[in-house]
Structures are given as structure tokens and as C-alpha cells.
Design a protein around this motif. Structure first.
Motif, PDB file in Angstrom:
ATOM      1  N   HIS A 114       0.827  -1.211   0.000  1.00 60.46           N
ATOM      2  CA  HIS A 114       0.000   0.000   0.000  1.00 60.46           C
ATOM      3  C   HIS A 114       0.856   1.252   0.000  1.00 60.46           C
ATOM      4  CE1 HIS A 114      -3.707  -2.222   0.512  1.00 60.46           C
ATOM      5  NE2 HIS A 114      -3.061  -2.964   1.366  1.00 60.46           N
ATOM      6  N   MET A 115       2.165   1.081   0.250  1.00 57.54           N
ATOM      7  CA  MET A 115       3.091   2.198   0.204  1.00 57.54           C
ATOM      8  C   MET A 115       4.000   2.022  -0.999  1.00 57.54           C
ATOM      9  SD  MET A 115       4.300   2.724   4.174  1.00 57.54           S
ATOM     10  CE  MET A 115       5.127   1.141   4.237  1.00 57.54           C
ATOM     11  N   GLU A 116       4.430   3.142  -1.576  1.00 59.00           N
ATOM     12  CA  GLU A 116       5.366   3.124  -2.692  1.00 59.00           C
ATOM     13  C   GLU A 116       6.583   3.951  -2.299  1.00 59.00           C
ATOM     14  OE1 GLU A 116       5.114   1.376  -5.421  1.00 59.00           O
ATOM     15  OE2 GLU A 116       3.070   0.705  -5.051  1.00 59.00           O
ATOM     16  N   PRO A 117       7.658   3.298  -1.824  1.00 55.39           N
ATOM     17  CA  PRO A 117       8.866   4.060  -1.489  1.00 55.39           C
ATOM     18  C   PRO A 117       9.782   4.198  -2.714  1.00 55.39           C
ATOM     19  CG  PRO A 117       9.061   1.809  -0.681  1.00 55.39           C
ATOM     20  CD  PRO A 117       7.713   1.921  -1.337  1.00 55.39           C
ATOM     21  N   PHE A 118      10.309   5.398  -2.909  1.00 57.61           N
ATOM     22  CA  PHE A 118      11.184   5.682  -4.044  1.00 57.61           C
ATOM     23  C   PHE A 118      12.380   6.511  -3.599  1.00 57.61           C
ATOM     24  CE2 PHE A 118       6.879   5.709  -5.928  1.00 57.61           C
ATOM     25  CZ  PHE A 118       7.032   4.836  -6.996  1.00 57.61           C
ATOM     26  N   LEU A 119      13.520   6.305  -4.263  1.00 62.24           N
ATOM     27  CA  LEU A 119      14.589   7.288  -4.269  1.00 62.24           C
ATOM     28  C   LEU A 119      14.337   8.096  -5.520  1.00 62.24           C
ATOM     29  CD1 LEU A 119      17.842   5.379  -3.275  1.00 62.24           C
ATOM     30  CD2 LEU A 119      16.603   7.105  -1.960  1.00 62.24           C
ATOM     31  N   ILE A 120      14.317   9.412  -5.406  1.00 60.27           N
ATOM     32  CA  ILE A 120      13.926  10.256  -6.525  1.00 60.27           C
ATOM     33  C   ILE A 120      15.011  11.290  -6.798  1.00 60.27           C
ATOM     34  CG2 ILE A 120      12.147  11.800  -7.441  1.00 60.27           C
ATOM     35  CD1 ILE A 120      10.253  10.514  -5.260  1.00 60.27           C
ATOM     36  N   ASP A 121      15.500  11.306  -8.035  1.00 62.87           N
ATOM     37  CA  ASP A 121      16.430  12.337  -8.485  1.00 62.87           C
ATOM     38  C   ASP A 121      15.593  13.435  -9.119  1.00 62.87           C
ATOM     39  OD1 ASP A 121      18.877  10.981  -7.811  1.00 62.87           O
ATOM     40  OD2 ASP A 121      18.497   9.640  -9.492  1.00 62.87           O
ATOM     41  N   VAL A 122      15.719  14.654  -8.602  1.00 65.08           N
ATOM     42  CA  VAL A 122      14.919  15.777  -9.082  1.00 65.08           C
ATOM     43  C   VAL A 122      15.829  16.725  -9.869  1.00 65.08           C
ATOM     44  CG1 VAL A 122      13.299  17.599  -8.424  1.00 65.08           C
ATOM     45  CG2 VAL A 122      13.533  15.570  -6.975  1.00 65.08           C
ATOM     46  N   ALA A 123      15.516  16.898 -11.151  1.00 66.92           N
ATOM     47  CA  ALA A 123      16.291  17.788 -12.020  1.00 66.92           C
ATOM     48  C   ALA A 123      15.936  19.238 -11.734  1.00 66.92           C
ATOM     49  CB  ALA A 123      16.007  17.443 -13.485  1.00 66.92           C
ATOM     50  N   GLY A 163      18.187  16.823   5.030  1.00 64.86           N
ATOM     51  CA  GLY A 163      17.815  16.416   6.384  1.00 64.86           C
ATOM     52  C   GLY A 163      16.407  16.818   6.786  1.00 64.86           C
ATOM     53  N   ASP A 164      15.757  17.703   6.013  1.00 69.08           N
ATOM     54  CA  ASP A 164      14.384  18.113   6.295  1.00 69.08           C
ATOM     55  C   ASP A 164      13.398  17.095   5.723  1.00 69.08           C
ATOM     56  OD1 ASP A 164      15.414  20.452   7.395  1.00 69.08           O
ATOM     57  OD2 ASP A 164      14.930  21.684   5.633  1.00 69.08           O
ATOM     58  N   SER A 165      12.207  17.055   6.291  1.00 69.80           N
ATOM     59  CA  SER A 165      11.173  16.165   5.763  1.00 69.80           C
ATOM     60  C   SER A 165       9.815  16.843   5.848  1.00 69.80           C
ATOM     61  CB  SER A 165      11.146  14.835   6.533  1.00 69.80           C
ATOM     62  OG  SER A 165      10.748  15.031   7.873  1.00 69.80           O
ATOM     63  N   LEU A 187      14.038  10.859  -0.646  1.00 68.82           N
ATOM     64  CA  LEU A 187      13.342   9.606  -0.371  1.00 68.82           C
ATOM     65  C   LEU A 187      11.885   9.988  -0.277  1.00 68.82           C
ATOM     66  CD1 LEU A 187      13.128   6.611   0.542  1.00 68.82           C
ATOM     67  CD2 LEU A 187      13.368   7.441   2.877  1.00 68.82           C
ATOM     68  N   GLY A 188      11.056   9.417  -1.137  1.00 65.59           N
ATOM     69  CA  GLY A 188       9.634   9.703  -1.126  1.00 65.59           C
ATOM     70  C   GLY A 188       8.831   8.437  -0.906  1.00 65.59           C
ATOM     71  N   VAL A 189       7.845   8.522  -0.043  1.00 66.62           N
ATOM     72  CA  VAL A 189       6.952   7.390   0.205  1.00 66.62           C
ATOM     73  C   VAL A 189       5.526   7.866  -0.056  1.00 66.62           C
ATOM     74  CG1 VAL A 189       6.147   5.646   1.844  1.00 66.62           C
ATOM     75  CG2 VAL A 189       8.515   6.485   1.972  1.00 66.62           C
ATOM     76  N   ILE A 190       4.858   7.165  -0.951  1.00 62.78           N
ATOM     77  CA  ILE A 190       3.492   7.525  -1.335  1.00 62.78           C
ATOM     78  C   ILE A 190       2.555   6.427  -0.847  1.00 62.78           C
ATOM     79  CG2 ILE A 190       1.943   7.961  -3.280  1.00 62.78           C
ATOM     80  CD1 ILE A 190       4.577   8.774  -4.811  1.00 62.78           C
ATOM     81  N   TYR A 191       1.519   6.820  -0.150  1.00 67.05           N
ATOM     82  CA  TYR A 191       0.490   5.872   0.306  1.00 67.05           C
ATOM     83  C   TYR A 191      -0.798   6.201  -0.429  1.00 67.05           C
ATOM     84  CZ  TYR A 191      -3.393   4.049   2.991  1.00 67.05           C
ATOM     85  OH  TYR A 191      -4.559   3.444   3.338  1.00 67.05           O
ATOM     86  N   THR A 192      -1.365   5.212  -1.073  1.00 70.00           N
ATOM     87  CA  THR A 192      -2.658   5.392  -1.713  1.00 70.00           C
ATOM     88  C   THR A 192      -3.613   4.327  -1.191  1.00 70.00           C
ATOM     89  OG1 THR A 192      -1.903   4.073  -3.602  1.00 70.00           O
ATOM     90  CG2 THR A 192      -1.779   6.451  -3.826  1.00 70.00           C
ATOM     91  N   PRO A 193      -4.749   4.727  -0.638  1.00 62.89           N
ATOM     92  CA  PRO A 193      -5.714   3.739  -0.144  1.00 62.89           C
ATOM     93  C   PRO A 193      -6.260   2.939  -1.310  1.00 62.89           C
ATOM     94  CG  PRO A 193      -6.648   5.942  -0.070  1.00 62.89           C
ATOM     95  CD  PRO A 193      -5.227   6.101  -0.501  1.00 62.89           C
ATOM     96  N   TYR A 194      -6.528   1.693  -1.070  1.00 59.78           N
ATOM     97  CA  TYR A 194      -7.037   0.822  -2.134  1.00 59.78           C
ATOM     98  C   TYR A 194      -8.523   0.661  -1.997  1.00 59.78           C
ATOM     99  CZ  TYR A 194      -7.742  -3.187  -5.131  1.00 59.78           C
ATOM    100  OH  TYR A 194      -8.185  -4.025  -6.102  1.00 59.78           O
TER     101      TYR A 194
END
Length: 194
Positions: A114-123, A163-165, A187-194
Motif C-alpha cells: 500500500h506504500m510506494e517508497p522511491f529514491l527520486i532524483d529531481v532535475a 535532512g528536512d522532511s 526519499l519519497g513514500v506515497i500511500y494510496t488507499p485501495y
């Protein structure tokens, strides 16, 4: 990236298996037929919001579009094994729909998640970019690993440094991008209810 083509093909396959037309998905998701066709045809780099809306209409988790295998137990992603195979590009939802984030999934082999954790490179953002805020069901957590991030959330703007979140409800209009001429890694974690 190659995985964007996999996402488009999976969406089309699931839609067809449920005997839904692009018009029906459009009406139920609030997205245009053209936008759905461009995502399925791998023409656009979609942002997460339309993918979440399509997942809801199709009755699947967002992760279904990203899944590679189905592992019921724990999934371990080792830094030494990371490569662009797990990378997915998304647009920054500006008017030009250019790709500005590369997502590296940390869970694509875990089934039923139910969670989608990603490492994200932002241009870096282009000067004068016209950002379109997005909304979708769920929650998001972002931790800044490197660089400076700017988040538009409702009527507020937040600047996050290393270090901020931030943890927020995704139903509030939002947009995440690197702050002026910066790159960032988060590091981004997305939760979407099913």
C-alpha cells in the motif's frame, strides 16, 4: 526510460481486460481521453496524480503498474545492486510535461503493498516553469537526502534542505520540484488507499 513503456502497456492491458474503453476511464477519472491514450502509448511522461486516478478507476493499486514480480515476504533493495532497471521517469506536471524526476522503486517486487517508497532524483526546474498543482487520494512523505526542494502545498510554499522532511495529505493541491537552479535527491513514500 524503458519502464515507462512497461507502465503504458500494463495500463492498456488492465483496461482492456476489464473491458473498459478509454472514454469510460476518462469519464471516471476526470482525465481527458487524449491524456489516457498518450500515457498508454508511451508518448507522455505522466505525473503520479493521473496514474493514481487511473489505478482507482481500474480497481488496482498504483504499484500494479510498477510491479515486476510478486514477492509475499520482505523485499530488500541493496545499493550495490541498484541500476536504472528500477528507474521510472515522471513529468513535473508543468505545461510542457518535460521529465524532471527519475524514480527508483524500492519495493517493486513486493506484492500487495500500500506504500510506494522511491529514491527520486529531481532535475532543476526551468526558469519560469508553469507548474500545475496535482491532487489525488492518499498521503506522501518526503525526506531530502541532497539539495534543496520546493514544495507548493495549497497556498503555501515550503523550502526543504538536506535532512528536512514533510508529510502531507495528497488531496490538497501540491507540486514538488527542485528550488531555483538546484538538483535534489529525495526519499519519497506515497500511500494510496485501495
Amino acid at each position: 526510460m524503458g519502464n515507462n513503456k512497461i507502465i503504458g502497456a500494463k495500463i492498456k492491458s488492465i483496461r482492456e481486460s476489464k473491458q473498459l474503453s478509454t472514454q469510460e476511464v476518462s469519464e471516471r477519472s476526470g482525465l481527458s481521453i487524449e491524456q489516457i491514450e498518450r500515457i498508454e502509448g508511451n508518448i507522455d511522461f505522466p505525473s503520479l496524480a493521473p496514474l493514481i486516478k487511473i489505478a482507482r478507476v481500474l480497481g488496482v493499486r498504483l504499484g500494479t503498474f510498477l510491479d515486476d514480480q510478486s514477492e509475499l515476504g520482505p523485499v530488500i533493495c541493496r545499493k550495490k545492486d541498484s541500476n536504472d532497471v528500477n528507474g521510472i521517469g515522471f513529468s513535473n506536471n508543468d505545461s510542457k510535461a518535460r521529465k524532471h524526476m527519475d524514480y527508483h522503486s524500492l519495493s517493486q517486487d513486493k506484492s500487495g503493498r500500500h506504500m510506494e517508497p522511491f529514491l527520486i532524483d529531481v532535475a532543476p526546474s526551468e526558469e519560469g516553469a508553469d507548474f500545475v498543482l496535482s491532487t489525488h487520494e492518499g498521503e506522501e512523505f518526503i525526506y531530502v537526502l541532497e539539495g534543496i526542494l520546493e514544495i507548493n502545498y495549497g497556498k503555501n510554499t515550503y523550502i526543504l534542505e538536506e535532512g528536512d522532511s514533510i508529510y502531507y495529505d495528497s488531496i490538497v493541491a501540491h507540486h514538488v520540484h527542485a528550488a531555483a537552479d538546484n538538483t535534489a535527491k529525495i526519499l519519497g513514500v506515497i500511500y494510496t488507499p485501495y
